[in-house]
Write a protein that holds these residues in place. Sequence first.
Motif, PDB file in Angstrom:
ATOM      1  N   PRO B 194     -21.277 -38.266  -8.536  1.00 25.52           N
ATOM      2  CA  PRO B 194     -21.202 -39.712  -7.893  1.00 25.52           C
ATOM      3  C   PRO B 194     -20.991 -39.921  -6.514  1.00 25.52           C
ATOM      4  N   THR B 196     -21.802 -40.940  -2.862  1.00 24.12           N
ATOM      5  CA  THR B 196     -22.444 -42.521  -2.448  1.00 24.12           C
ATOM      6  C   THR B 196     -23.189 -42.032  -1.310  1.00 24.12           C
ATOM      7  N   GLY B 219     -30.483 -33.906 -13.866  1.00 21.19           N
ATOM      8  CA  GLY B 219     -30.582 -35.490 -14.295  1.00 21.19           C
ATOM      9  C   GLY B 219     -30.847 -36.386 -13.145  1.00 21.19           C
ATOM     10  N   THR B 220     -30.454 -37.713 -13.181  1.00 22.56           N
ATOM     11  CA  THR B 220     -30.763 -38.591 -12.010  1.00 22.56           C
ATOM     12  C   THR B 220     -29.959 -38.122 -10.975  1.00 22.56           C
ATOM     13  N   PRO B 221     -28.778 -37.727 -10.813  1.00 24.44           N
ATOM     14  CA  PRO B 221     -27.819 -37.527  -9.478  1.00 24.44           C
ATOM     15  C   PRO B 221     -28.612 -36.472  -8.666  1.00 24.44           C
ATOM     16  N   THR B 224     -30.253 -37.727  -5.522  1.00 20.78           N
ATOM     17  CA  THR B 224     -29.517 -38.326  -4.256  1.00 20.78           C
ATOM     18  C   THR B 224     -29.841 -37.434  -3.235  1.00 20.78           C
ATOM     19  N   ILE B 227     -33.781 -37.947  -1.965  1.00 17.91           N
ATOM     20  CA  ILE B 227     -34.158 -39.213  -1.296  1.00 17.91           C
ATOM     21  C   ILE B 227     -33.634 -39.013  -0.099  1.00 17.91           C
ATOM     22  N   ASP B 248     -36.401 -40.255 -16.382  1.00 18.51           N
ATOM     23  CA  ASP B 248     -35.537 -40.748 -15.624  1.00 18.51           C
ATOM     24  C   ASP B 248     -35.366 -40.208 -14.155  1.00 18.51           C
ATOM     25  N   ARG B 251     -37.994 -42.209 -12.559  1.00 22.75           N
ATOM     26  CA  ARG B 251     -37.674 -43.389 -12.451  1.00 22.75           C
ATOM     27  C   ARG B 251     -36.824 -43.909 -11.409  1.00 22.75           C
ATOM     28  N   ILE B 252     -35.571 -43.058 -11.022  1.00 27.39           N
ATOM     29  CA  ILE B 252     -34.946 -43.229  -9.952  1.00 27.39           C
ATOM     30  C   ILE B 252     -35.473 -42.849  -8.704  1.00 27.39           C
TER      31      ILE B 252
END
Lengths: 347, 380
Positions: B194, B196, B219-221, B224, B227, B248, B251-252
Amino acid sequence: MNFDIALLLIQDGLTNGAIYALLALAILLVFAVSRVLYVPQGEFVAFGALTLATLQQAKVPGTAYLVAGIGAVAMVVELVAALRERRRQGLASSALLYVVIPTALLGLAVWLAPQKPPLLVQVLLTLALVVPLGPMTYRLAVQPIANASVLVLLFVAVAVHYALMGLGLVFFGAEGWRTPSFVSAQVALGPMTASAQSLLVIAASAILIVALWQFFGRTLWGKALRATAMNRTGARLVGIPTEASGRLAFTLAALFGAFSGVLIAPFTTIYYDSGFLVALKGFVGAVIGGMTSYPLAALGAVLVGLLESFASFYASAFKEVIVFSLLIPVLLWRSLMSRHVEEEHDE
Amino acid sequence: MKHVTRLAASAALAAGLALSAQAAAEVKIGVIASTTGPGASLGIPYRNVYTNLPPQIAGQPAKFVILDDGSDPSTTVKNARKLVDEEKVDILLGPTFTPGCLAVSDVAVEAKIAMICLAPVVVPPAKMPWVYSIPQSVPVMIAGVVEHMKANGGKTIGYIGFADGWGDLVLKALEATAGPAGIKIVASERYNRPDTSVNAQVLKLIAAKPDAILVGGSGTPATTPHIALKERGFAGTIYHTHGVIGADFIRIGGKSVEGTIAPTGPLMVAEQLPDSNPIKKVALDFFAKLSPAYPQVRNAFSGYSYDAFLLVQGAVTAVGTKAKPGTPAYRQALRDALEATKEVVGTHAVYNMSASDHNGVDQRARVLVRVEGGQWKLLK
């Protein structure tokens, strides 16, 4: 490590610190007014971020139904309480708060969402949808036991945290979402370039903090909140309704949480259970402030953000260990510095 | 008259016996899936295969008893005991997360029941007789990444992964395979799901100037750091693990994950496989069979569930009528048959079990895919 990297780390730390500061203030406010250690604060962050993300796909966010549902439950509880006390006053305002407004919001969301309104409208709608959950939580979970001990209130807060997290899974699903940046420009600030999005976060947090300060200093309600925080019995004696104070504190906390969620949604992928860890760092900030001082709590939260940023650079595997270990020296120092006060027994 | 009554009674008795024999012939399959809690996004696709399969196996009636463990290992153990003691299942499938698998393996050994773990876990020899785990092991997958990197002339690699067991597993696999291939790990960073911001870690990675970077996330994390790396202008190849394959992630990640290379099971790109690959037919059959009732069937997790079903089907066929379902002898026979699995074609791999190998997959269980135009494409 060179100067450039240090500047980037500071920028990063300040951005996160600004969000932690908002959460620290919310946690502190709720604790001061109602003595509840507000564990579910993080859920409002997740709800805010996920509601905005859902709106950006032109879908009706789950929070719209959630608000209507929880509102209905709160209304039933209110009706039962009124029936038992054989009173009719206050029912109209409860109906407005728990039934009319949530239903209107649901209608608004269903009507607005497919039209892809501009970003500002989406943000306002997100806040409007998430914030009512604050006072509803207060009505359902805290108000009936407002005079219980701090420990009981903490247990209830933990229960509310799990309940809201479970509802988050039901209404938003297990997958995470990320929103596009509000502004994508890079701004030159002397020797460094900062992303406009980071500056926006810092500025928005600062404005909200100043607004809270003005609210406490200048408005009647703000002063009432401060009075309740200082002495509940005394506040009641001079005619401040403590239930209304509690409701207001929870509303403000929900506003701060949802707003933080909106701010961090473009930085990272938010899941239904992401909010807890973010709010926990805000809590560390609030503890640094001794759970009493708003400016110290905000400063502490910014410190947490900076420490986190530098810890990520030097020892990323131990980042959380470093951040949460900060509590130990702070608590030691505070317990050495403060004189021992007897526990209040009259509660 | 007396005679007739006796006859009727014995006929009824015989019919009753026949009925109970038929009921006992039903193979009971216990399934533990994490359909709530943090593991829910994986547990739900795992479970949906079993809720949508017809209730029979190898021509025999079958019953899937499915329990949710809320992604909590202690509940997993309770569920396993319930399945074994109360439901008297013949075999356990699941759980769907690694800590749960480790916890339940003790129950399986103690109760003498075979379990096919649906999450990757290294089975220790002491538990080997009863515990199977079919997902491709992490080293099998990461070796594909290292081979690709070596073939393209890469010399240095940076690593950023989750600060948890998964991040450790991937890093260990990378350390084990990169060294022999002559690739040096120049930076190793960690982050939390999680978080930020991962800018600090990314700055340090870029400062080490690696030819490529491996992201040990899932997964999507996992997007982070990807990007953030692109935002800071990293131009080398970014590799991911098989934990990110799915819509996903794209998608992210959007535009910034274009060009990502990751290993995966063949099922994810079944249509793009050459016809000579036996896995292609099995995978396409699987999609065709389940997609009417479960449209999102095309995911790695449902594939593992189906492969476990195929393995059990093979074992049930091999056991035949040698033992009765519901008896300890049948459990033992199923376990023995599973261990004798030879060339069973699944959606992820061609499985070959042995007394010393309860994973059963080889390099046929791995293909490399690349994100091209927002789609996962087979890398030839």
